[in-house]
Scaffold this motif. Sequence first.
Motif, PDB file in Angstrom:
ATOM      1  N   GLY A   1      37.305  33.546  53.582  1.00 50.15           N
ATOM      2  CA  GLY A   1      37.682  34.086  54.877  1.00 50.15           C
ATOM      3  C   GLY A   1      39.173  34.140  55.132  1.00 50.15           C
ATOM      4  O   GLY A   1      39.595  34.493  56.228  1.00 50.15           O
ATOM      5  N   CYS A   2      39.991  33.803  54.152  1.00 48.96           N
ATOM      6  CA  CYS A   2      41.446  33.845  54.329  1.00 48.96           C
ATOM      7  C   CYS A   2      41.886  35.296  54.529  1.00 48.96           C
ATOM      8  O   CYS A   2      41.502  36.184  53.775  1.00 48.96           O
ATOM      9  CB  CYS A   2      42.148  33.245  53.108  1.00 48.96           C
ATOM     10  N   THR A   3      42.694  35.521  55.534  1.00 53.26           N
ATOM     11  CA  THR A   3      43.157  36.882  55.814  1.00 53.26           C
ATOM     12  C   THR A   3      44.167  37.365  54.785  1.00 53.26           C
ATOM     13  O   THR A   3      44.401  38.561  54.673  1.00 53.26           O
ATOM     14  CB  THR A   3      43.789  36.957  57.212  1.00 53.26           C
ATOM     15  N   GLY A   4      44.749  36.461  54.030  1.00 49.67           N
ATOM     16  CA  GLY A   4      45.725  36.847  53.021  1.00 49.67           C
ATOM     17  C   GLY A   4      45.106  37.219  51.685  1.00 49.67           C
ATOM     18  O   GLY A   4      45.809  37.621  50.772  1.00 49.67           O
ATOM     19  N   ALA A   5      43.784  37.089  51.562  1.00 52.46           N
ATOM     20  CA  ALA A   5      43.133  37.312  50.271  1.00 52.46           C
ATOM     21  C   ALA A   5      43.220  38.762  49.823  1.00 52.46           C
ATOM     22  O   ALA A   5      43.400  39.040  48.653  1.00 52.46           O
ATOM     23  CB  ALA A   5      41.673  36.866  50.337  1.00 52.46           C
ATOM     24  N   GLY A   6      43.096  39.699  50.696  1.00 54.79           N
ATOM     25  CA  GLY A   6      43.203  41.103  50.314  1.00 54.79           C
ATOM     26  C   GLY A   6      41.989  41.607  49.563  1.00 54.79           C
ATOM     27  O   GLY A   6      40.988  40.913  49.396  1.00 54.79           O
ATOM     28  N   GLY A   7      42.095  42.825  49.072  1.00 58.08           N
ATOM     29  CA  GLY A   7      40.966  43.476  48.419  1.00 58.08           C
ATOM     30  C   GLY A   7      40.786  43.115  46.964  1.00 58.08           C
ATOM     31  O   GLY A   7      39.781  43.472  46.355  1.00 58.08           O
ATOM     32  N   ARG A   8      41.745  42.427  46.368  1.00 62.11           N
ATOM     33  CA  ARG A   8      41.634  42.093  44.948  1.00 62.11           C
ATOM     34  C   ARG A   8      41.061  40.703  44.724  1.00 62.11           C
ATOM     35  O   ARG A   8      41.079  40.194  43.610  1.00 62.11           O
ATOM     36  CB  ARG A   8      43.015  42.202  44.294  1.00 62.11           C
ATOM     37  N   ALA A   9      40.549  40.081  45.773  1.00 61.73           N
ATOM     38  CA  ALA A   9      39.980  38.737  45.641  1.00 61.73           C
ATOM     39  C   ALA A   9      38.480  38.835  45.409  1.00 61.73           C
ATOM     40  O   ALA A   9      37.812  39.716  45.938  1.00 61.73           O
ATOM     41  CB  ALA A   9      40.262  37.926  46.898  1.00 61.73           C
TER      42      ALA A   9
ATOM     43  N   ARG B   1      43.244  38.403  42.272  1.00 62.38           N
ATOM     44  CA  ARG B   1      43.785  38.920  41.011  1.00 62.38           C
ATOM     45  C   ARG B   1      45.058  39.718  41.277  1.00 62.38           C
ATOM     46  O   ARG B   1      45.242  40.269  42.357  1.00 62.38           O
ATOM     47  CB  ARG B   1      42.762  39.830  40.320  1.00 62.38           C
ATOM     48  N   GLY B   2      45.919  39.790  40.264  1.00 65.34           N
ATOM     49  CA  GLY B   2      47.151  40.566  40.371  1.00 65.34           C
ATOM     50  C   GLY B   2      46.864  42.045  40.252  1.00 65.34           C
ATOM     51  O   GLY B   2      45.720  42.486  40.098  1.00 65.34           O
ATOM     52  N   LEU B   3      47.908  42.844  40.290  1.00 64.39           N
ATOM     53  CA  LEU B   3      47.755  44.294  40.212  1.00 64.39           C
ATOM     54  C   LEU B   3      47.151  44.742  38.886  1.00 64.39           C
ATOM     55  O   LEU B   3      46.461  45.753  38.821  1.00 64.39           O
ATOM     56  CB  LEU B   3      49.108  44.979  40.426  1.00 64.39           C
ATOM     57  N   ASN B   4      47.385  43.973  37.820  1.00 60.96           N
ATOM     58  CA  ASN B   4      46.829  44.344  36.526  1.00 60.96           C
ATOM     59  C   ASN B   4      45.338  44.001  36.434  1.00 60.96           C
ATOM     60  O   ASN B   4      44.663  44.404  35.499  1.00 60.96           O
ATOM     61  CB  ASN B   4      47.601  43.680  35.381  1.00 60.96           C
ATOM     62  N   GLY B   5      44.837  43.220  37.388  1.00 61.75           N
ATOM     63  CA  GLY B   5      43.413  42.887  37.413  1.00 61.75           C
ATOM     64  C   GLY B   5      43.013  41.717  36.538  1.00 61.75           C
ATOM     65  O   GLY B   5      41.872  41.291  36.555  1.00 61.75           O
ATOM     66  N   ARG B   6      43.928  41.193  35.751  1.00 63.52           N
ATOM     67  CA  ARG B   6      43.583  40.094  34.838  1.00 63.52           C
ATOM     68  C   ARG B   6      44.152  38.760  35.285  1.00 63.52           C
ATOM     69  O   ARG B   6      43.461  37.752  35.289  1.00 63.52           O
ATOM     70  CB  ARG B   6      44.076  40.426  33.428  1.00 63.52           C
ATOM     71  N   SER B   7      45.417  38.744  35.648  1.00 64.43           N
ATOM     72  CA  SER B   7      46.037  37.461  35.988  1.00 64.43           C
ATOM     73  C   SER B   7      45.683  37.059  37.423  1.00 64.43           C
ATOM     74  O   SER B   7      45.625  37.882  38.318  1.00 64.43           O
ATOM     75  CB  SER B   7      47.557  37.561  35.841  1.00 64.43           C
ATOM     76  N   ALA B   8      45.436  35.760  37.587  1.00 69.67           N
ATOM     77  CA  ALA B   8      45.121  35.232  38.911  1.00 69.67           C
ATOM     78  C   ALA B   8      46.421  34.967  39.666  1.00 69.67           C
ATOM     79  O   ALA B   8      47.377  34.428  39.110  1.00 69.67           O
ATOM     80  CB  ALA B   8      44.308  33.957  38.786  1.00 69.67           C
ATOM     81  N   VAL B   9      46.446  35.345  40.925  1.00 75.30           N
ATOM     82  CA  VAL B   9      47.649  35.186  41.738  1.00 75.30           C
ATOM     83  C   VAL B   9      47.543  33.959  42.634  1.00 75.30           C
ATOM     84  O   VAL B   9      48.450  33.140  42.675  1.00 75.30           O
ATOM     85  CB  VAL B   9      47.891  36.442  42.606  1.00 75.30           C
ATOM     86  N   TYR B  10      46.422  33.836  43.357  1.00 76.16           N
ATOM     87  CA  TYR B  10      46.209  32.719  44.279  1.00 76.16           C
ATOM     88  C   TYR B  10      44.743  32.331  44.306  1.00 76.16           C
ATOM     89  O   TYR B  10      43.866  33.164  44.069  1.00 76.16           O
ATOM     90  CB  TYR B  10      46.578  33.089  45.720  1.00 76.16           C
ATOM     91  N   VAL B  11      44.500  31.089  44.664  1.00 79.15           N
ATOM     92  CA  VAL B  11      43.159  30.621  45.027  1.00 79.15           C
ATOM     93  C   VAL B  11      43.149  30.564  46.550  1.00 79.15           C
ATOM     94  O   VAL B  11      44.094  30.059  47.163  1.00 79.15           O
ATOM     95  CB  VAL B  11      42.852  29.228  44.430  1.00 79.15           C
TER      96      VAL B  11
END
Length: 117
Positions: A76-84, A62-72
């Motif tokens: 285990g992807c290291t690029g997913a971050g804490g908002r996934a 999810r994006g910083l706003n928490g609503r819009s999706a940024v990536y699928v």
Amino acid sequence: MNEDRPLTRLDMLRFARRVVEHQAARQLALIDRWIADEERREAERQRRLTARQAAPEWAIERGLNGRSAVYVHAGGCTGAGGRARGVGRDQAVRALTEGGVPACPLCRPDTTLGILE
């Protein structure tokens, strides 16, 4: 010690023993700290390994706003971050095809899912 009499050989040996005992205690304390540090590092490594094994198969970041999706992402992807958050295969496919959510450029879930643009 009594300053009137000179040190005997026995006095010097007892002093040497106390010095060695003090040095050994300090070295043991240092080694105990090294052991504790290594145990903490190993516990953290095991925790990360367990978390990686428990990762969902697919995730949507999810994006910083928490609503819009940024990536699928593939799980285990290291690029997913804490908002996934973890999702199922069907939801990941829908997000890529119908939702217009881009695939992560690092893990390329679209290739794994068989969806190529």
